[in-house]
Every structure is written in structure tokens, then in C-alpha cells.
Design a protein around this motif. Structure first.
Motif, short mmCIF file in Angstrom:
data_model
loop_
_atom_site.label_atom_id
_atom_site.label_comp_id
_atom_site.label_asym_id
_atom_site.label_seq_id
_atom_site.Cartn_x
_atom_site.Cartn_y
_atom_site.Cartn_z
N GLU A 217 -3.66 -9.21 4.88
CA GLU A 217 -2.84 -8.62 3.82
C GLU A 217 -1.37 -8.65 4.20
N ASN A 218 -1.06 -8.34 5.45
CA ASN A 218 0.34 -8.36 5.88
C ASN A 218 0.93 -9.75 5.79
N GLN B 180 0.12 -11.97 3.64
CA GLN B 180 0.36 -12.23 2.22
C GLN B 180 1.63 -11.51 1.76
N ILE B 181 1.83 -10.27 2.24
CA ILE B 181 3.05 -9.53 1.89
C ILE B 181 4.28 -10.29 2.38
N ASN C 138 4.92 -13.28 0.25
CA ASN C 138 5.52 -12.88 -1.02
C ASN C 138 7.00 -12.55 -0.86
N LYS D 35 2.33 -2.09 9.16
CA LYS D 35 3.11 -2.00 7.93
C LYS D 35 4.25 -3.02 7.99
N THR E 6 4.69 -2.44 0.36
CA THR E 6 3.25 -2.55 0.19
C THR E 6 2.90 -3.89 -0.45
N TYR E 7 1.61 -4.21 -0.47
CA TYR E 7 1.17 -5.46 -1.11
C TYR E 7 1.53 -5.44 -2.59
N ASP E 8 1.23 -4.34 -3.28
CA ASP E 8 1.52 -4.26 -4.71
C ASP E 8 3.01 -4.42 -5.00
N SER F 165 5.17 -6.04 -3.19
CA SER F 165 5.58 -7.43 -2.93
C SER F 165 5.16 -8.34 -4.09
N VAL F 166 4.02 -8.05 -4.70
CA VAL F 166 3.57 -8.85 -5.84
C VAL F 166 4.50 -8.65 -7.03
N SER G 117 6.33 0.79 -6.70
CA SER G 117 5.37 -0.18 -7.22
C SER G 117 4.58 0.49 -8.34
#
Length: 257
Positions: free
Chosen positions: A27-28, A30-31, A34, A51, A61-63, A65-66, A154
């Protein structure tokens, strides 16, 4: 001058490395991907305790970054992120932990920071504690050192936590007010006013956190250049800070909220 997050120790190894199991590492990564796509340079991104941070004190957070990659964000016009607090949020309750409350100057600084925002008559108000009518909540917690950290909004909500260094107990209430106001600023979508050259407020060699038309958007009516003491959102702070808004800070807040 004191760097806001210089006291955070990067304990997760090199960039693009995670701590622990495979899932958080994936996940990190992917962040980070992004953020790079959104215009942040890899040199400004670090992983601390699983983090991802940019600008040394802003957790992403992932959200979040999206959201920075959503269509339409690229054309939007101090600086802010593409992520802001939505109109459904009208009252943000800041809830300090018992440990936070045990530090008298941190506690007083929080009250003063809340008053900073409420004095402007914005569409969002802040309150201390879990009172009635909260449409969003931010936890105020402690960390080591004399800096602070937060993150970006987010899903139309402010970032849910600010961390304030207990070492600030040794500084004035005004300095505590300044740092807490700054971290709350990140939580509602503000970037550092000197993101393009941190040496303006921090000294040392020039460091660019990353200029991007999706990640660092100039707020109309505010200067595109930073000066020492010119904004609460400068990257680093001085021991002489008053904790109060500058004229450009007020312009930025009134434009957005």
C-alpha cells in the motif's frame, strides 16, 4: 529556527521500503507512486513507522493520494493541496488525549489555535472536545521532539490526527499556538507556503518539496513567494513566533472556507 519534523526518525529503511509485513509495504508503494504521479518528487517522500510523509510533517493516506489524481484537479487555481474539507463539514471537534492535556502549554496552545480559526468567521468552526454538532473529529496527540505532524484531507473530511511534540512545553504558548495552528492547517488542506524552497524558513541549502499543478495550488490573492515570518504555514518556525495569522493567511482561509 526549528524544523517541524526534523525529530522524526525514519525507522523503515530506504525510500519505497516498508516495515513489517507485505500488505502495508504494498500500500505504501502505491501511495508513493500516486504522489510521484501527482507531482511530488521522490526526494520529498519518506516512510516513517509504516506511514508515508511529504514535506516532513504531512502524512498521506492511500485515499488522500488517490484523490490527488482525480480528473479535474489538475486545473484548479500561500498553497493548498487538491484535497479540501467538503461542505458537509461545518464543525470540527479537536479532541486532545489526556497526555496532551497534561502539558499546560500544549493545552493552552490548542485553545489559542482553535480561536485563530474561529476568529475569521469561516464556514467551518473548531471546538475543543467531543461537543454536540461535530461533523468531523481530529485527535490531538503527543509525539517526541519539538515539531509536529498531521496529514491532508480525504473524502471531504479533515485529516483525523495532529501530533505535537512534547518538547514544545519548553517554549512559549505563542509558539505552541503557531505549531498547532500549522498542523491543523495541513489537516484542512494547506501545504507549506515555502514548499518550493524550504531554506526560506528553515535555513541551510534550498530544498524543494515539489511543485505541481495538482499538489501545490496557489490560492488566488496570496503571494507566490514566501518570506521569513510571512505565514503560519512556513515549513519551519522560530522561537519568536506570535502564533497569529498573517494577512496572506487570512486571505487564503477566507478564499477556501
Amino acid at each position: 529556527m526549528f524544523k517541524k519534523a526534523a525529530f522524526v526518525v525514519v525507522s523503515c529503511g530506504a525510500l519505497l521500503s516498508g516495515c513489517g509485513g507485505t500488505e502495508p509495504q504494498s500500500e505504501n508503494e502505491q501511495i508513493i507512486s500516486n504522489l510521484v504521479e501527482a507531482g511530488f518528487p521522490s526526494s520529498d517522500i519518506m516512510v516513517v513507522d509504516d506511514k508515508v510523509y511529504v514535506g516532513l510533517d504531512a502524512h498521506v493516506t492511500y485515499d488522500a493520494s488517490v484523490e490527488m489524481l482525480q480528473p479535474g484537479n489538475e486545473s484548479a487555481e500561500q498553497y493548498r493541496t487538491t484535497n479540501l474539507v467538503g461542505t458537509s463539514v461545518t464543525k470540527i471537534c479537536v479532541v486532545p488525549t489526556s497526555q496532551f492535556n497534561s502539558y499546560s502549554r500544549l493545552s493552552q496552545g490548542l485553545d489559542a489555535a482553535i480561536e485563530n480559526y474561529n476568529s475569521l468567521g469561516l464556514r467551518i468552526t473548531f471546538a475543543r472536545g467531543s461537543t454536540t454538532g461535530c461533523t468531523a473529529t481530529i485527535s490531538a496527540k503527543t509525539m517526541s521532539g519539538t515539531g509536529g505532524s498531521a496529514g491532508f484531507p480525504s473524502g471531504g473530511k479533515p485529516y483525523g490526527t495532529i501530533n505535537i511534540g512534547t518538547g514544545l512545553q519548553s517554549y512559549s504558548v505563542d509558539v505552541n499556538e503557531h505549531v498547532i495552528t500549522h498542523e491543523l492547517g495541513h489537516a484542512i488542506g494547506f501545504r507549506h507556503s515555502d514548499y518550493y524552497n524550504r531554506s526560506i524558513s528553515c535555513g541551510g541549502s534550498a530544498t524543494n518539496e515539489g511543485a505541481s499543478n495538482v499538489g501545490a495550488i496557489l490560492i488566488p490573492g496570496t503571494p507566490d513567494t514566501a518570506t521569513v515570518g510571512g505565514s503560519v504555514m512556513n515549513s519551519c518556525f522560530r522561537s519568536t513566533e506570535s502564533g497569529e495569522w498573517t494577512s496572506s493567511d487570512r486571505t487564503a482561509l477566507n478564499y477556501l472556507y
